[in-house]
Design an enzyme around this catalytic site. Structure first.
Site, PDB file in Angstrom:
ATOM      1  N   HIS A 139       0.808  -1.224   0.000  1.00  0.00           N
ATOM      2  CA  HIS A 139       0.000   0.000   0.000  1.00  0.00           C
ATOM      3  C   HIS A 139       0.844   1.280   0.000  1.00  0.00           C
ATOM      4  O   HIS A 139       0.354   2.337   0.381  1.00  0.00           O
ATOM      5  CB  HIS A 139      -0.946   0.028   1.209  1.00  0.00           C
ATOM      6  CG  HIS A 139      -2.082  -0.943   1.127  1.00  0.00           C
ATOM      7  ND1 HIS A 139      -1.948  -2.261   1.435  1.00  0.00           N
ATOM      8  CD2 HIS A 139      -3.387  -0.772   0.783  1.00  0.00           C
ATOM      9  CE1 HIS A 139      -3.123  -2.894   1.293  1.00  0.00           C
ATOM     10  NE2 HIS A 139      -3.999  -2.022   0.893  1.00  0.00           N
ATOM     11  N   GLY A 190      -0.892  -2.564  -5.451  1.00  0.00           N
ATOM     12  CA  GLY A 190      -1.951  -3.567  -5.293  1.00  0.00           C
ATOM     13  C   GLY A 190      -3.310  -2.938  -5.071  1.00  0.00           C
ATOM     14  O   GLY A 190      -4.343  -3.556  -5.318  1.00  0.00           O
ATOM     15  N   HIS A 191      -3.335  -1.713  -4.592  1.00  0.00           N
ATOM     16  CA  HIS A 191      -4.601  -1.008  -4.349  1.00  0.00           C
ATOM     17  C   HIS A 191      -4.546   0.332  -5.066  1.00  0.00           C
ATOM     18  O   HIS A 191      -3.788   1.213  -4.703  1.00  0.00           O
ATOM     19  CB  HIS A 191      -4.796  -0.797  -2.848  1.00  0.00           C
ATOM     20  CG  HIS A 191      -6.213  -0.431  -2.467  1.00  0.00           C
ATOM     21  ND1 HIS A 191      -6.961   0.491  -3.163  1.00  0.00           N
ATOM     22  CD2 HIS A 191      -7.000  -0.862  -1.454  1.00  0.00           C
ATOM     23  CE1 HIS A 191      -8.159   0.613  -2.595  1.00  0.00           C
ATOM     24  NE2 HIS A 191      -8.209  -0.213  -1.562  1.00  0.00           N
ATOM     25  N   HIS A 267     -11.947  -6.902  -5.763  1.00  0.00           N
ATOM     26  CA  HIS A 267     -12.215  -6.010  -4.626  1.00  0.00           C
ATOM     27  C   HIS A 267     -12.932  -4.747  -5.095  1.00  0.00           C
ATOM     28  O   HIS A 267     -12.401  -3.966  -5.895  1.00  0.00           O
ATOM     29  CB  HIS A 267     -10.869  -5.684  -3.982  1.00  0.00           C
ATOM     30  CG  HIS A 267     -10.957  -4.939  -2.698  1.00  0.00           C
ATOM     31  ND1 HIS A 267     -10.770  -3.584  -2.614  1.00  0.00           N
ATOM     32  CD2 HIS A 267     -11.203  -5.367  -1.441  1.00  0.00           C
ATOM     33  CE1 HIS A 267     -10.890  -3.197  -1.341  1.00  0.00           C
ATOM     34  NE2 HIS A 267     -11.145  -4.256  -0.610  1.00  0.00           N
ATOM     35  N   GLU A 319     -14.028  -9.055  -0.402  1.00  0.00           N
ATOM     36  CA  GLU A 319     -14.850  -7.831  -0.436  1.00  0.00           C
ATOM     37  C   GLU A 319     -15.112  -7.470  -1.893  1.00  0.00           C
ATOM     38  O   GLU A 319     -14.878  -6.336  -2.323  1.00  0.00           O
ATOM     39  CB  GLU A 319     -14.119  -6.707   0.311  1.00  0.00           C
ATOM     40  CG  GLU A 319     -13.673  -7.166   1.699  1.00  0.00           C
ATOM     41  CD  GLU A 319     -12.822  -6.162   2.477  1.00  0.00           C
ATOM     42  OE1 GLU A 319     -12.398  -5.161   1.879  1.00  0.00           O
ATOM     43  OE2 GLU A 319     -12.611  -6.375   3.683  1.00  0.00           O
ATOM     44  N   CYS A 337     -17.076   2.379   1.806  1.00  0.00           N
ATOM     45  CA  CYS A 337     -16.054   2.985   0.945  1.00  0.00           C
ATOM     46  C   CYS A 337     -16.330   2.727  -0.537  1.00  0.00           C
ATOM     47  O   CYS A 337     -15.982   3.556  -1.376  1.00  0.00           O
ATOM     48  CB  CYS A 337     -14.670   2.407   1.260  1.00  0.00           C
ATOM     49  SG  CYS A 337     -13.952   3.058   2.764  1.00  0.00           S
ATOM     50  N   CYS A 415     -10.936   2.366   7.448  1.00  0.00           N
ATOM     51  CA  CYS A 415     -11.002   3.082   6.172  1.00  0.00           C
ATOM     52  C   CYS A 415     -12.323   3.816   5.973  1.00  0.00           C
ATOM     53  O   CYS A 415     -12.346   4.909   5.424  1.00  0.00           O
ATOM     54  CB  CYS A 415     -10.727   2.139   5.008  1.00  0.00           C
ATOM     55  SG  CYS A 415     -11.945   0.862   4.765  1.00  0.00           S
ATOM     56  N   CYS A 416     -13.445   3.215   6.397  1.00  0.00           N
ATOM     57  CA  CYS A 416     -14.735   3.802   6.037  1.00  0.00           C
ATOM     58  C   CYS A 416     -15.053   5.128   6.750  1.00  0.00           C
ATOM     59  O   CYS A 416     -15.482   6.079   6.093  1.00  0.00           O
ATOM     60  CB  CYS A 416     -15.860   2.794   6.255  1.00  0.00           C
ATOM     61  SG  CYS A 416     -15.713   1.343   5.180  1.00  0.00           S
TER      62      CYS A 416
END
Lengths: 647, 647
Positions: A139, A190-191, A267, A319, A337, A415-416
């Site tokens: 990340h 990756g994200h 995801h 997810e 999110c 995160c949310c």
């Protein structure tokens, strides 16, 4: 710079919550202030959640204190999302105390940044020599992307050059390390997220290399499906969620080049962040191939893979998206999110194509799935937003253990809540789209706006009781010096939509969901809009097995649901008759003020209670049904909830 | 010894398959004959399934070959279940070749047995010093229980003393090591089964200590809920699935003493094996407290936790029960072994209480969930028996990956196929219950029987075309020397049930589901039975959320289902109208001969295909619906299947 000042009492309350509750609370969490309890969102011993330690990580990286890194590889992003929310909050309302904290955080970030611009406390603390080598789960670029977003937002609000310079230095470091040139890493994070940050930095700075780097990341993706596993195999550094490299390639949207991706896979948050960047790139460059990719993925999500609440992600496992029309109401993920990400995607699509569908979906996600992510008190949050819940099953069926019946107070993987904070604080950015001399009115929201058009401004004052009232008034004053077209959105939910210009009813001429009204330079006009907020029965495409024979009730943009507290248990025993007549009533004293729907329905009840299977058809009795807006569910304790009711 | 010779053509085919296909095939698997492919039932790298190695393990333990143990801790039980099936098969039909193999296996088992009677190849090979120390997952007593069952069966059929002596030596070793006395282990196996074996050994030998040991295991269970974890903490031996000790206590029915267990909790097969032993103990001793426990658990399973197919186990997670009325049709487990275990439980309950409900449930599980566990070819098997399947979702939704749309050819954890083999081969044991001078006719099945009553025998010849035909004839000749009562079961599914005695209609006098007919010594009687096999609509208790508004169609004991191959995709779009009239037709050429049900139903179809949500109510069109018996599904390739259809 355009400014939209939201005056809506509905949204004002949420924006106050962000300023008064969420931002200060997050600040306490980020600083590990005693007495803050962090609840895990899952019973997983591997989730680091005893404390945040996020600010402390920066202090350690900056050499200000002794210690080591604690938390996720993406712990830094919590600080950045907080900073971004602060930027929007300060834009709405200056606050010297908050600004002081923000400036201190910016100083700390600067101190933690490596001399060459690299910025990530995990590797700065645990082994800088391992940076960029475990991108599946590290990340690093994701975090830097969030920092760049925060920096651009903070600079835009305050003109703070320091934060922008940190961001540029950071982006330059990435540019030096990634790209098609020999000696650089031919890869990506990756994200997805850095792509969004780089494009925002390009919009502020005009530096082509940020645009090019974003484009490189986007188009390189999926060309080497083994990229993450190859990195992981060679990797010798600290954990860094390196095991994530074993996930299926779809998890990272790494299964094929984006031009070959015809369906939304993996995801869900990653997908919509990818799409947001793609759409921004397409809107910015006009690249037809990228536009086509955006449309393909948008259509797949919206036509085949989106819950009626605007939620996305059909399974907790990764997810993730699963397959077309697989929309299980009680085991889905529908991460808060992801709904927010879908709003971001929609906002960028409106820059490409003035199509009301994008604003409709934005509204759907905003007023339903995203808003349901927070409690009315602004202190409790959902990750997962189900369309059907039975609290007993959440407790005893492991397949539903991720579906919480009430919102926890804070979440281990945080995160949310900060994503909600930054979205709500920046809601003004979602109201209008300005394309040259055309202004699209995407969201009906009480607000006072000065929008940059031509060499001047267009003033728009919206007066409406949205989302409850059936009308909106727009006072438009064109001081731009050019002819301006106001695109008045005709919501897809409004069957009979009426527009008055200067008091006179006009014939609706819908161009892809907008009715355009020309306003000459120097003139002003009053536009009156009447929605049709009749209660609507919504039917899903019959390929959605779970929803066949069921209806979801809505009024205006709000999806409604049944809760046990109003309707008793076993909600699936309730039936909405074909001829049911709804009554609408606004209750000031319930759930901070909500519009309630009531009607007479039926309830199935067994004649012989004890036996499990019987030849007797269960009988029906009349019952009162009370529907509340979906966003307001789970604010009165644990109980059953259902969106799709049997018809 | 009583003998029941099944002459039913329906069951004859299955029993031939067991003898001609399953037993020889299993023999090849157990001996790792080349060319046998073992398919994994789950994509789990931890499952040892490259080969069986089960016979080889015995050879290694016996010192006949060099090598080590391969496979599960319960690999031995595959051999024992095979041997038990062979015993029943030889009872049906002698086969010198098969007997030769069986005797060789018995020799091998004897050679592998430790001098003190302990019998388990895993620990004999990997470390005998660790035996009995990791009972959560070691399955030592489970395996020995299966051996004892096989030994008793083999001895009963053939009179082979050697196998019985191995079993007694084995049981004696357990008795020396477990019990309330100081110095013995105060514990029990993680998987119930030894209790069943010990009770069977008691019935053959009359040795009280086997009865007492079974009772000890049953009543000790749950008194020390930390037993498994304490053992696991101290354990230093080979793996032995020791990690299983971390499962919740409910998994092992170890959460409370059995007298305090009011609901069926945890692993479903374990529960019904526990209950089978409890009921055998209760029937044998008349212990009222144990009888009460049996009734409580039976009622909970049958009234609240059983699928209409007789399947049990609502979640894949721990293959377990969840909570009352939680019966999801597409994510459940419904293991074949669990349905067979429920039949075992029912058979013991009939010894306690001549109540037709037990025979009804036995029949339900037999003709539906259990029988669905095998393909019509006898070579493919289900572990998991869903009531609703969409093959695409099984492939793409991880929550449904355990639900296979067609039967794999063999299974890595090979418990279900040999369990089916031994159950079908011993089906004769399920037809009648003899309580003193009363004979309960539990199952209608063409058969010739000589039943021990008093000092003589009662001959019963059943002539019926069950499960297709609506009548059965029973010729009863009483040569027992005493008055005999024949309890003719009145199936719960038969609305209008008629009995003729000697051709004359009698008035039905149901005593808990049986009509009793007295037959004097020396006399004979012809009993004619007429079932009502009208097609039945079954409704679930409305607490079963998944089944509200739906019906399951049945005829006689058979639950019917829809398959995609007959009815098209999107089965949930089909509706069975309230006034639908069914036609029944036996088709000799389909699925080895099945009774088909057809009717006219409706299909929901969307007017505007593309949009996901619409205000338009989908319209209905007439379609032909074809139902096949549930047991025969998935024999024509991958397709959708549904039991509970919308009404």
């Amino acid at each position: 710079m355009s400014s939209v000042k939201i005056t809506s009492s509905f949204w004002g309350r949420y924006r106050d919550l962000v300023r008064r509750e969420m931002i200060p609370y997050q600040w306490q969490v980020l600083n590990d202030i005693a007495g803050i309890t962090i609840e895990k969102e899952r019973d997983d011993a591997n989730i680091p959640s005893e404390k945040s330690h996020a600010i402390e990580n920066f202090k350690v990286a900056a050499g200000r204190v002794q210690g080591t890194h604690y938390g996720w590889t993406f712990q830094d992003s919590d600080v950045y999302k907080w900073l971004e929310a602060v930027a929007y909050s300060l834009r709405e309302k200056m606050d010297p105390e908050l600004e002081k904290n923000a400036l201190a955080v910016i100083d700390l970030i600067e101190a933690a940044q490596e001399p060459d611009g690299y910025l990530d406390t995990y590797f700065s603390i645990l082994g800088i020599e391992y940076r960029y080598q475990s991108l599946a789960g590290s990340h690093e670029l994701y975090c830097m992307g969030h920092f760049i977003e925060a920096a651009v937002a903070y600079y835009t609000t305050t003109g703070n050059e320091k934060v922008l310079n940190i961001a540029k230095k950071c982006a330059d470091n990435i540019d030096e390390n990634f790209g098609p040139e020999e000696g650089k890493i031919h890869g990506y994070d990756g994200h997805e997220e850095i792509e969004i940050g780089l494009l925002r930095l390009y919009h502020i700075t005009g530096e082509d290399r940020y645009l090019n780097l974003a484009k490189y990341f986007l188009t390189e993706r999926g060309k080497h499906p083994d990229f993450f596993r190859e990195q992981a195999r060679k990797y010798k550094g600290p954990n860094a969620l390196n095991w994530v490299a074993n996930a299926p390639n779809t998890y990272f949207q790494n299964h094929a080049p984006i031009s070959e991706q015809k369906t939304a896979e993996g995801h869900a948050v990653r997908v919509v962040y990818l799409c947001t960047a793609l759409a921004d790139l397409a809107a910015t460059t006009g690249d037809e191939e990228i536009i086509k990719i955006c449309r393909t993925l948008w259509d797949n999500i919206v036509d085949c893979r989106m819950f009626i609440t605007g939620g996305i992600g059909s399974t907790v496992n990764g997810e993730a998206f699963t397959l077309d029309y697989d929309l299980p109401n009680d085991t889905m993920y529908c991460e808060t999110c992801a709904a927010i990400g879908l709003m971001f995607f929609a906002r960028q699509m409106l820059r490409i194509d003035p199509n009301g569908e994008y604003a409709d979906v934005m509204e759907r996600a905003l007023y339903n799935c995203a808003l349901a992510g927070m409690a009315l008190d602004g202190k409790h949050f959902f990750y997962v937003n189900p369309l059907e819940v039975n609290p007993l099953k959440s407790k005893k069926d492991p397949a539903k253990s991720h579906v919480k019946p009430v919102r926890p107070s804070w979440l281990g993987c945080a995160c949310c809540p900060p994503n909600l904070a930054r979205m709500i604080a920046s809601l003004d950015d979602f109201v209008y789209t300005i394309n040259d001399n055309t202004i699209l009115v995407n969201q009906y929201m009480d607000s006072d706006s000065l929008l940059d058009v031509g060499d001047g401004v267009v003033l728009i004052k919206q007066t409406t009781g949205f989302p409850w009232d059936e009308q909106a008034g727009l006072y438009v004053s064109n001081n731009s010096g050019v002819d301006v077209k106001i695109g008045v959105r005709i919501p897809s939910w409004s069957e009979n939509f009426r527009i008055r210009v200067g008091g006179n009813l006009v014939e609706i001429d819908s161009k892809k969901g907008y009715h355009y009204i020309e306003v000459a330079p120097g003139s002003s006009v009053v536009i009156g809009v009447n929605f049709d907020m009749s209660v609507t029965r919504n039917y899903a495409n019959p390929h959605v097995s779970e929803d066949v024979g069921r209806v979801a009730v809505s009024r205006g943009p709000l999806i409604y649901c049944l809760e046990g507290v109003d309707n008793g248990d076993d909600l699936n025993c309730l039936i909405l008759p074909l001829n049911a007549h709804f009554e609408y009533r606004f209750d000031n004293n319930l759930l901070n003020g909500v519009g309630l729907l009531t009607t007479t329905g039926k309830r199935v009840h067994a004649r012989s209670k004890s036996s499990l299977y019987t030849k007797e058809r269960p009988s029906l009795k009349d019952v009162k049904l009370t529907f509340i807006p979906y966003y307001a569910w789970a604010n009165r304790g644990e109980n059953e909830m259902q969106v799709w009711i049997r018809e």
